[in-house]
Write an enzyme that holds these catalytic residues in place. Structure first.
Site, PDB file in Angstrom:
ATOM      1  N   LYS A   1      -4.790  -9.163  -6.861  1.00  0.00           N
ATOM      2  CA  LYS A   1      -6.002  -9.305  -6.043  1.00  0.00           C
ATOM      3  C   LYS A   1      -7.114  -8.386  -6.561  1.00  0.00           C
ATOM      4  CE  LYS A   1      -6.197  -7.362  -1.992  1.00  0.00           C
ATOM      5  NZ  LYS A   1      -5.964  -6.868  -0.647  1.00  0.00           N
TER       6      LYS A   1
ATOM      7  N   LYS B   1       0.817  -1.221   0.000  1.00  0.00           N
ATOM      8  CA  LYS B   1       0.000   0.000   0.000  1.00  0.00           C
ATOM      9  C   LYS B   1       0.847   1.266   0.000  1.00  0.00           C
ATOM     10  CE  LYS B   1      -4.425  -1.531   1.740  1.00  0.00           C
ATOM     11  NZ  LYS B   1      -5.495  -1.386   2.713  1.00  0.00           N
TER      12      LYS B   1
ATOM     13  N   LYS C   1     -10.589  -2.707  -4.227  1.00  0.00           N
ATOM     14  CA  LYS C   1     -11.422  -1.500  -4.315  1.00  0.00           C
ATOM     15  C   LYS C   1     -10.687  -0.372  -5.014  1.00  0.00           C
ATOM     16  CE  LYS C   1     -13.078  -2.337   0.387  1.00  0.00           C
ATOM     17  NZ  LYS C   1     -12.814  -2.020   1.780  1.00  0.00           N
TER      18      LYS C   1
HETATM   19  P1  TYM Z   1     -10.781  -4.782   3.858  1.00  0.00           P
HETATM   20  O1  TYM Z   1     -11.789  -3.722   4.106  1.00  0.00           O
HETATM   21  O2  TYM Z   1      -9.664  -4.501   2.930  1.00  0.00           O
HETATM   22  O3  TYM Z   1     -11.517  -6.080   3.317  1.00  0.00           O
HETATM   23  C1  TYM Z   1     -12.648  -6.642   3.975  1.00  0.00           C
HETATM   24  C2  TYM Z   1     -12.587  -8.151   3.905  1.00  0.00           C
HETATM   25  O4  TYM Z   1     -12.586  -8.583   2.544  1.00  0.00           O
HETATM   26  C3  TYM Z   1     -11.482  -9.474   2.316  1.00  0.00           C
HETATM   27  N1  TYM Z   1     -11.007  -9.274   0.929  1.00  0.00           N
HETATM   28  C4  TYM Z   1     -10.860 -10.268   0.046  1.00  0.00           C
HETATM   29  N2  TYM Z   1     -11.078 -11.599   0.136  1.00  0.00           N
HETATM   30  C5  TYM Z   1     -10.839 -12.344  -0.961  1.00  0.00           C
HETATM   31  N3  TYM Z   1     -10.410 -11.820  -2.143  1.00  0.00           N
HETATM   32  C6  TYM Z   1     -10.179 -10.500  -2.292  1.00  0.00           C
HETATM   33  N4  TYM Z   1      -9.776 -10.009  -3.453  1.00  0.00           N
HETATM   34  C7  TYM Z   1     -10.400  -9.659  -1.160  1.00  0.00           C
HETATM   35  N5  TYM Z   1     -10.280  -8.322  -0.947  1.00  0.00           N
HETATM   36  C8  TYM Z   1     -10.650  -8.116   0.344  1.00  0.00           C
HETATM   37  C9  TYM Z   1     -10.440  -9.052   3.341  1.00  0.00           C
HETATM   38  O5  TYM Z   1      -9.545 -10.096   3.602  1.00  0.00           O
HETATM   39  C10 TYM Z   1     -11.296  -8.714   4.539  1.00  0.00           C
HETATM   40  O6  TYM Z   1     -11.612  -9.880   5.276  1.00  0.00           O
HETATM   41  N6  TYM Z   1      -7.856  -4.700   7.940  1.00  0.00           N
HETATM   42  C11 TYM Z   1      -9.104  -5.196   7.407  1.00  0.00           C
HETATM   43  C12 TYM Z   1     -10.303  -4.729   8.211  1.00  0.00           C
HETATM   44  C13 TYM Z   1     -10.236  -4.973   9.671  1.00  0.00           C
HETATM   45  C14 TYM Z   1     -10.422  -6.222  10.323  1.00  0.00           C
HETATM   46  C15 TYM Z   1     -10.317  -5.927  11.712  1.00  0.00           C
HETATM   47  C16 TYM Z   1     -10.677  -7.507   9.875  1.00  0.00           C
HETATM   48  C17 TYM Z   1     -10.013  -4.030  10.627  1.00  0.00           C
HETATM   49  N7  TYM Z   1     -10.066  -4.624  11.861  1.00  0.00           N
HETATM   50  C18 TYM Z   1     -10.440  -6.952  12.666  1.00  0.00           C
HETATM   51  C19 TYM Z   1     -10.811  -8.516  10.839  1.00  0.00           C
HETATM   52  C20 TYM Z   1     -10.681  -8.226  12.205  1.00  0.00           C
HETATM   53  C21 TYM Z   1      -9.275  -4.658   5.985  1.00  0.00           C
HETATM   54  O7  TYM Z   1      -8.706  -3.680   5.624  1.00  0.00           O
HETATM   55  O8  TYM Z   1     -10.224  -5.332   5.242  1.00  0.00           O
END
Ligand code: TYM
Length: 333
Positions: free
Chosen positions: A198, A114, A201
């Site tokens: 991947k 990132k 967004k």
């Molecule tokens: P974030 O917002 O980037 O993504 C949310 C969830 O979607 C999953 N994900 C994917 N899974 C499969 N293929 C993809 N291409 C893909 N893109 C995203 C992510 O793995 C995630 O589960 N840091 C985390 C948010 C967070 C969190 C937490 C998660 C903050 N605190 C505590 C679990 C527990 C994040 O940025 O997810």
């Protein structure tokens, strides 16, 4: 077994099929299992680790909650709230950032991706973001965390931080060590334009992802334009190894239908991609269009969403305020 589930999603817009198949679909399943206690958090503090337009951020918070509900999470059964409403998250993150080691954070691959080439210009928040994520999880005595594969390393860090805190302050298993719940075969959904990247967004081409707000025509068009290779469909699982685009589309089809990869490979072995894509489009439309329609409907009911968030944050506050009180006592405040 009674599971305590916690997971979070950033309200940064463009929630897509990767978020759905990698995480949200599993949230719904866990929400539906009677014995589980689930907390699903809209992680707005995480979102501002990169610049956000405040007005859009607010809209995106609504859209994320709408997506949870449209996908099937029941707000009567699960706690849904936004992170910034419960101050224990930031307070715990600070305390844990004094426990976590620079060396551990320096290994985080997501920060490297990132921050890109110019790390000097990345925010400190982006660097310490996994510590805030650990705070989120540990505040709720979470036993299981459903996430996509990209969050695996952050969960390992969370366990390391919990263990070091427990050892440093000699407090047994005060912080529970959470287990990741990662879908075996479909933990990483890839871009429709490049099977080695991947689905994300932030990717500039909208054709690279199916957004959960896309309508039927958009979904059909994106699947039609999805990159494939010139060969017929693979005939064995081994065949998938060097064919990332084929593997991704077969993975999406399997995951949407709850089939194994093996079953799908057998079904379409040696067929041509254009026939497969038509069937894949139909399934995508069948599963995603109702979610998309419901999201749009819910976005006209902002009072309802406000009510869910306000009730959710009260319940979350109840749990988190007790834990932070104990944390403060342990560190000597
Ligand atoms: P974030 O917002 O980037 O993504 C949310 C969830 O979607 C999953 N994900 C994917 N899974 C499969 N293929 C993809 N291409 C893909 N893109 C995203 C992510 O793995 C995630 O589960 N840091 C985390 C948010 C967070 C969190 C937490 C998660 C903050 N605190 C505590 C679990 C527990 C994040 O940025 O997810």
């Amino acid at each position: 077994m009674r599971k305590k589930i916690f997971s979070g999603v950033q309200p940064t817009g463009n929630l897509h099929l990767g978020n759905y198949l990698g995480a949200i679909k599993n949230f719904v399943k866990l929400n539906n299992e009677d014995q589980n206690e689930c907390v699903f958090c809209v992680v707005d503090l995480h979102a501002i680790t990169v610049a956000q337009d405040p007005k859009k951020l607010k809209e995106n918070i609504y859209e994320t909650v709408a997506t949870f509900i449209a996908s099937g999470i029941n707000p009567e059964k699960s706690i849904i709230f936004n992170q910034s409403k419960v101050s224990a998250h930031s307070e715990t993150a600070w305390i844990l950032s004094c426990v976590a080691r620079m060396g551990w954070l320096n290994r985080m691959t997501q920060f490297k991706e990132k921050a890109g080439k110019d790390k000097e210009k990345a925010s400190i928040g982006l660097y310490s973001y996994p510590v805030l994520m650990a705070a989120d999880i540990l505040l709720y005595d979470t036993t299981h965390v459903p996430v996509g594969d990209d969050q695996k390393q952050h969960l390992e860090l969370c366990r390391d931080i919990a263990q070091k805190f427990n050892n440093d302050f000699n407090v047994g298993d005060f912080f529970k060590l959470p287990e990741p719940l990662i879908q075996k075969e479909f933990s990483r959904i890839m871009s429709l334009r490049d099977g080695t990247k991947k689905m994300s967004k932030s990717e500039s081409s909208d054709l690279s992802r199916i957004n959960l707000t896309d309508d039927k025509d958009q979904i059909v068009n994106k699947i039609k334009k999805a990159k494939t290779d010139p060969l017929p469909m693979p005939s064995s699982l081994e065949d998938l190894n060097n064919r990332p685009e084929a593997k991704n589309l077969i993975g999406i089809y399997s995951s949407l239908n709850d089939f194994t990869l093996e079953k799908t490979v057998k079904e379409f072995s040696e067929k041509n991609f254009s026939d497969f894509k038509k069937i894949l489009s139909d399934v995508c439309v069948e599963k995603i269009e109702p979610i998309s329609n419901k999201i749009k409907k819910l976005l006209n009911e902002k009072n309802y969403i406000d009510k869910i968030l306000s009730e959710g944050s009260k319940k979350a506050e109840d749990i988190a305020s007790k834990k932070i009180k104990n944390i403060k006592e342990i560190v000597g405040f």
